[in-house]
Design a protein around this motif. Sequence first.
Motif, PDB file in Angstrom:
ATOM      1  N   TRP A 155      -7.375  51.478  12.247  1.00 16.75           N
ATOM      2  CA  TRP A 155      -8.207  51.778  11.089  1.00 16.75           C
ATOM      3  C   TRP A 155      -8.865  50.568  10.455  1.00 16.75           C
ATOM      4  O   TRP A 155      -9.874  50.698   9.772  1.00 16.75           O
ATOM      5  CB  TRP A 155      -7.374  52.471  10.006  1.00 16.75           C
ATOM      6  N   PHE A 156      -8.273  49.369  10.654  1.00 12.24           N
ATOM      7  CA  PHE A 156      -8.736  48.204   9.900  1.00 12.24           C
ATOM      8  C   PHE A 156      -9.014  47.005  10.795  1.00 12.24           C
ATOM      9  O   PHE A 156      -8.301  46.762  11.774  1.00 12.24           O
ATOM     10  CB  PHE A 156      -7.693  47.802   8.846  1.00 12.24           C
ATOM     11  N   GLY A 157     -10.049  46.254  10.411  1.00 15.06           N
ATOM     12  CA  GLY A 157     -10.355  44.983  11.049  1.00 15.06           C
ATOM     13  C   GLY A 157      -9.723  43.830  10.288  1.00 15.06           C
ATOM     14  O   GLY A 157      -8.761  44.013   9.521  1.00 15.06           O
ATOM     15  N   ASP A 158     -10.297  42.630  10.455  1.00 10.93           N
ATOM     16  CA  ASP A 158      -9.667  41.420   9.930  1.00 10.93           C
ATOM     17  C   ASP A 158     -10.337  40.839   8.702  1.00 10.93           C
ATOM     18  O   ASP A 158      -9.934  39.789   8.212  1.00 10.93           O
ATOM     19  CB  ASP A 158      -9.621  40.350  11.025  1.00 10.93           C
ATOM     20  N   THR A 159     -11.375  41.493   8.180  1.00 10.73           N
ATOM     21  CA  THR A 159     -12.046  40.943   7.011  1.00 10.73           C
ATOM     22  C   THR A 159     -11.134  41.042   5.792  1.00 10.73           C
ATOM     23  O   THR A 159     -10.223  41.882   5.746  1.00 10.73           O
ATOM     24  CB  THR A 159     -13.351  41.687   6.713  1.00 10.73           C
ATOM     25  N   PRO A 160     -11.344  40.178   4.773  1.00 11.78           N
ATOM     26  CA  PRO A 160     -10.498  40.257   3.570  1.00 11.78           C
ATOM     27  C   PRO A 160     -10.509  41.634   2.920  1.00 11.78           C
ATOM     28  O   PRO A 160      -9.476  42.129   2.472  1.00 11.78           O
ATOM     29  CB  PRO A 160     -11.114  39.190   2.657  1.00 11.78           C
ATOM     30  N   THR A 161     -11.678  42.284   2.862  1.00 17.74           N
ATOM     31  CA  THR A 161     -11.769  43.620   2.266  1.00 17.74           C
ATOM     32  C   THR A 161     -10.908  44.613   3.032  1.00 17.74           C
ATOM     33  O   THR A 161     -10.172  45.420   2.442  1.00 17.74           O
ATOM     34  CB  THR A 161     -13.224  44.111   2.241  1.00 17.74           C
ATOM     35  N   GLU A 162     -11.002  44.558   4.367  1.00 15.77           N
ATOM     36  CA  GLU A 162     -10.226  45.489   5.174  1.00 15.77           C
ATOM     37  C   GLU A 162      -8.732  45.216   5.073  1.00 15.77           C
ATOM     38  O   GLU A 162      -7.915  46.147   5.058  1.00 15.77           O
ATOM     39  CB  GLU A 162     -10.690  45.420   6.627  1.00 15.77           C
ATOM     40  N   GLN A 163      -8.346  43.959   4.998  1.00 15.70           N
ATOM     41  CA  GLN A 163      -6.934  43.635   4.890  1.00 15.70           C
ATOM     42  C   GLN A 163      -6.356  44.049   3.544  1.00 15.70           C
ATOM     43  O   GLN A 163      -5.200  44.474   3.458  1.00 15.70           O
ATOM     44  CB  GLN A 163      -6.717  42.145   5.148  1.00 15.70           C
ATOM     45  N   THR A 164      -7.162  43.946   2.485  1.00 19.89           N
ATOM     46  CA  THR A 164      -6.716  44.425   1.175  1.00 19.89           C
ATOM     47  C   THR A 164      -6.506  45.938   1.208  1.00 19.89           C
ATOM     48  O   THR A 164      -5.493  46.456   0.714  1.00 19.89           O
ATOM     49  CB  THR A 164      -7.751  44.070   0.097  1.00 19.89           C
ATOM     50  N   ALA A 165      -7.473  46.647   1.813  1.00 18.86           N
ATOM     51  CA  ALA A 165      -7.336  48.102   1.936  1.00 18.86           C
ATOM     52  C   ALA A 165      -6.153  48.464   2.814  1.00 18.86           C
ATOM     53  O   ALA A 165      -5.425  49.434   2.538  1.00 18.86           O
ATOM     54  CB  ALA A 165      -8.626  48.698   2.493  1.00 18.86           C
ATOM     55  N   ARG A 166      -5.942  47.690   3.881  1.00 19.53           N
ATOM     56  CA  ARG A 166      -4.814  47.959   4.775  1.00 19.53           C
ATOM     57  C   ARG A 166      -3.489  47.875   4.018  1.00 19.53           C
ATOM     58  O   ARG A 166      -2.597  48.710   4.220  1.00 19.53           O
ATOM     59  CB  ARG A 166      -4.818  46.985   5.948  1.00 19.53           C
ATOM     60  N   ALA A 167      -3.347  46.893   3.151  1.00 21.57           N
ATOM     61  CA  ALA A 167      -2.109  46.750   2.390  1.00 21.57           C
ATOM     62  C   ALA A 167      -1.895  47.953   1.479  1.00 21.57           C
ATOM     63  O   ALA A 167      -0.764  48.449   1.342  1.00 21.57           O
ATOM     64  CB  ALA A 167      -2.145  45.462   1.575  1.00 21.57           C
ATOM     65  N   GLN A 168      -2.974  48.438   0.857  1.00 27.49           N
ATOM     66  CA  GLN A 168      -2.853  49.638   0.020  1.00 27.49           C
ATOM     67  C   GLN A 168      -2.408  50.842   0.842  1.00 27.49           C
ATOM     68  O   GLN A 168      -1.480  51.569   0.464  1.00 27.49           O
ATOM     69  CB  GLN A 168      -4.206  49.963  -0.624  1.00 27.49           C
ATOM     70  N   VAL A 169      -3.084  51.062   1.958  1.00 22.10           N
ATOM     71  CA  VAL A 169      -2.789  52.227   2.798  1.00 22.10           C
ATOM     72  C   VAL A 169      -1.377  52.144   3.361  1.00 22.10           C
ATOM     73  O   VAL A 169      -0.655  53.140   3.425  1.00 22.10           O
ATOM     74  CB  VAL A 169      -3.842  52.352   3.915  1.00 22.10           C
ATOM     75  N   SER A 170      -0.962  50.944   3.770  1.00 24.84           N
ATOM     76  CA  SER A 170       0.396  50.765   4.282  1.00 24.84           C
ATOM     77  C   SER A 170       1.433  51.153   3.226  1.00 24.84           C
ATOM     78  O   SER A 170       2.442  51.798   3.537  1.00 24.84           O
ATOM     79  CB  SER A 170       0.602  49.306   4.712  1.00 24.84           C
ATOM     80  N   GLY A 171       1.154  50.802   1.974  1.00 27.37           N
ATOM     81  CA  GLY A 171       2.075  51.167   0.900  1.00 27.37           C
ATOM     82  C   GLY A 171       2.177  52.657   0.710  1.00 27.37           C
ATOM     83  O   GLY A 171       3.274  53.204   0.542  1.00 27.37           O
ATOM     84  N   TRP A 172       1.038  53.351   0.763  1.00 22.82           N
ATOM     85  CA  TRP A 172       1.063  54.817   0.614  1.00 22.82           C
ATOM     86  C   TRP A 172       1.777  55.473   1.777  1.00 22.82           C
ATOM     87  O   TRP A 172       2.579  56.393   1.587  1.00 22.82           O
ATOM     88  CB  TRP A 172      -0.363  55.345   0.496  1.00 22.82           C
ATOM     89  N   LEU A 173       1.493  55.005   2.993  1.00 22.28           N
ATOM     90  CA  LEU A 173       2.145  55.584   4.166  1.00 22.28           C
ATOM     91  C   LEU A 173       3.661  55.404   4.119  1.00 22.28           C
ATOM     92  O   LEU A 173       4.410  56.284   4.550  1.00 22.28           O
ATOM     93  CB  LEU A 173       1.587  54.948   5.445  1.00 22.28           C
ATOM     94  N   SER A 174       4.091  54.269   3.610  1.00 21.74           N
ATOM     95  CA  SER A 174       5.531  53.996   3.586  1.00 21.74           C
ATOM     96  C   SER A 174       6.270  54.826   2.539  1.00 21.74           C
ATOM     97  O   SER A 174       7.492  54.962   2.603  1.00 21.74           O
ATOM     98  CB  SER A 174       5.785  52.505   3.325  1.00 21.74           C
ATOM     99  N   LYS A 175       5.526  55.401   1.588  1.00 26.97           N
ATOM    100  CA  LYS A 175       6.149  56.161   0.507  1.00 26.97           C
ATOM    101  C   LYS A 175       6.123  57.673   0.722  1.00 26.97           C
ATOM    102  O   LYS A 175       6.831  58.399   0.037  1.00 26.97           O
ATOM    103  CB  LYS A 175       5.465  55.838  -0.820  1.00 26.97           C
TER     104      LYS A 175
END
Length: 269
Positions: A155-175
């Motif tokens: 779902w995500f590439g390596d840009t700062p914007t994508e990595q910030t979004a990835r961290a958010q999504v990872s948190g939701w998935l883990s909960k």
Amino acid sequence: MTLTTLQLSEPYGTLAFRDAGSGPPVVLIHGVGMQSAAWMPQIEALSKTHRVLALDMPGHGGSAPLRSGAQLPEFVGWLQAALHALGLKRVSLAGHSMGALIAMGFAATHRAQLDRVALLNVVYCRSPEARAAVEKRATQIRDGVVDLETPLARWFGDTPTEQTARAQVSGWLSKVSSEGYGTAYDAFARGDTTYADKIGGITCPLLALTGSGDQNSSPAMARAISDAAPLGRALVIEGHRHMVNLTAEDEVNTALQDWLKTGQERETQ
């Protein structure tokens, strides 16, 4: 903005949702493993002109789960119960991924309640190979084997914007609850053809939006849906993938603001 809860009719239990702004109602439904907070960029933008209600899907966030084994039509029934409990007779409806499948099913079966529908990163008539892969993953999730890194990498590439979004999504998935996640993912895996032959009957304006790099909710799928809908339009956002509403929020917000202007002459008749 805090979550509000509401009791739905049987058998749907509690609905949790975010409510912002005033004006014509816009209802947002997120994808599997997410929660209504995943729509925050769109809530902030669209609530300037509309009342925006972002719902927690069954078994996600604060909403009660559906029965184990529930399929897409039961999620569509849940949405109908939610709109009734919220007192909403006619809305604009947008969904992302699994939420887009629910929105498409609702548009196909409850046409009189919609002014327009937007389908973000929706799946449609997967290839046999893709269907086998997603059904295998659904079985693994039901068996308790949950691999979060593979979808995140897709779902995500390596840009700062994508990595910030990835961290958010990872948190939701883990909960997300394993029960809610497993039921919704199984319905997602098997729901890509459920309403495919009814798209021609969706008479309101339809927007099918995806990212150019989304391999599983592909531009070809978006175009096929828009071609099948009488008032369909496809939009592909270049350089983005599956979580396009988070990684390309300005482009998505502009697209949805334009979408909310479509068919306005119909609403005044």
